[in-house]
Motif scaffolding. Structure first.
Motif, PDB file in Angstrom:
ATOM      1  N   GLU A   1      34.540  50.995  27.916  1.00 22.84           N
ATOM      2  CA  GLU A   1      35.664  50.461  27.149  1.00 22.84           C
ATOM      3  C   GLU A   1      36.767  49.948  28.074  1.00 22.84           C
ATOM      4  OE1 GLU A   1      34.067  53.244  26.650  1.00 22.84           O
ATOM      5  OE2 GLU A   1      33.810  53.685  24.503  1.00 22.84           O
ATOM      6  N   LEU A   2      37.032  50.683  29.152  1.00 26.67           N
ATOM      7  CA  LEU A   2      38.039  50.231  30.102  1.00 26.67           C
ATOM      8  C   LEU A   2      37.605  48.924  30.756  1.00 26.67           C
ATOM      9  CD1 LEU A   2      40.635  50.562  31.689  1.00 26.67           C
ATOM     10  CD2 LEU A   2      39.423  52.097  33.260  1.00 26.67           C
ATOM     11  N   ALA A   3      36.354  48.819  31.148  1.00 30.66           N
ATOM     12  CA  ALA A   3      35.867  47.580  31.731  1.00 30.66           C
ATOM     13  C   ALA A   3      36.035  46.415  30.764  1.00 30.66           C
ATOM     14  CB  ALA A   3      34.402  47.727  32.149  1.00 30.66           C
ATOM     15  N   GLY A   4      35.821  46.674  29.471  1.00 34.45           N
ATOM     16  CA  GLY A   4      36.021  45.624  28.473  1.00 34.45           C
ATOM     17  C   GLY A   4      37.458  45.145  28.410  1.00 34.45           C
ATOM     18  N   ILE A   5      38.394  46.079  28.498  1.00 36.20           N
ATOM     19  CA  ILE A   5      39.814  45.692  28.511  1.00 36.20           C
ATOM     20  C   ILE A   5      40.128  44.885  29.769  1.00 36.20           C
ATOM     21  CG2 ILE A   5      42.154  46.608  28.727  1.00 36.20           C
ATOM     22  CD1 ILE A   5      41.318  48.900  26.871  1.00 36.20           C
TER      23      ILE A   5
END
Length: 231
Positions: free
Chosen positions: A219-223
């Motif tokens: 999820e952090l990589a997506g942000i």
């Protein structure tokens, strides 16, 4: 293709970004996770906050990186914010992940209530030891992740926490995204809240604890990809 430069917070080295970096690379980006002086494999190097700023600037210039998304987590938001100002046109965006941010003439410890950290520095010869296991409760981490944070973390050098930041321009001039991890129950720092409210910075929220590179790496990589404009 974006060049992501990832800098972790207190006690951590480049190793903290392994899962996030793998996701970003799978999406076709270049990723450079950086260990700051005095930590992890660089634990024996001279250190200080301005040394940390220079660590980041030197890495970007050494690799001749451009179109840089510079990411700072927790403590490292302070040197990252200063480095972002200094790399000029090489910067695409800076992303602060649940982090402190620099203010000219203000140290990391002066930026929030920090008596407990001063006490830890006094009790441990000027270093801030990794937190005990109980401090990670409620942060969306597995027992294995907590064990890794404690056993692989490096005592954090106090000089990096007490040295004042140096900024030449208002922080709001930086193109920035602030990632707020909501499980810690704390609101963004007042300076961050004002910059978001005024429309200078974007805000992204992640329902996890303070170490999302472990608890929610995908999820952090997506942000991070979104912050770079990656469709």
């Amino acid at each position: 293709m974006t060049n992501f430069v990832l800098v972790a917070g207190a006690w951590l080295g480049a190793w903290a970004w392994d899962e996030v970096a793998a996701d970003l690379r799978a999406a076709g980006h270049e990723v450079h996770a950086l260990t700051l002086s005095g930590l992890a494999e660089k634990k024996d190097l001279p250190t200080g906050q301005q040394i940390h700023v220079q660590d980041i600037v030197d890495e970007i210039e050494r690799l001749d990186l451009r179109d840089v998304v510079l990411v700072g987590h927790s403590y490292s938001g302070v040197p990252v914010g200063q480095a972002a100002e200094r790399i000029g046109e090489r910067l695409r965006r800076v992303v602060f992940v649940d982090s402190n941010v620099p203010a000219d003439g203000v140290s990391f410890l002066d930026g929030f209530p920090s008596d407990h950290i001063w006490q830890a520095l006094d009790a441990h010869d000027g270093v801030w030891p990794p937190l005990p296991p109980a401090a990670y409760a409620g942060q969306d981490l597995t027992d294995e992740q907590i064990h890794r944070l404690i056993t692989e973390g490096t005592p954090h050098p106090g000089a990096t926490l007490t040295e004042a930041a140096v900024l030449k321009r208002p922080l709001g001039e930086l193109p920035a995204t602030y990632v707020k991890c909501t499980l810690d129950g704390r609101a963004p720092l007042p300076a961050v809240a004002e910059l978001v409210r005024s429309g200078h910075w974007d805000l992204a929220e992640l329902r996890t604890g303070h170490w999302p590179m472990f608890s929610r790496p995908r999820e952090l990589a997506g942000i991070l990809r979104d912050s770079a404009g990656d469709a």
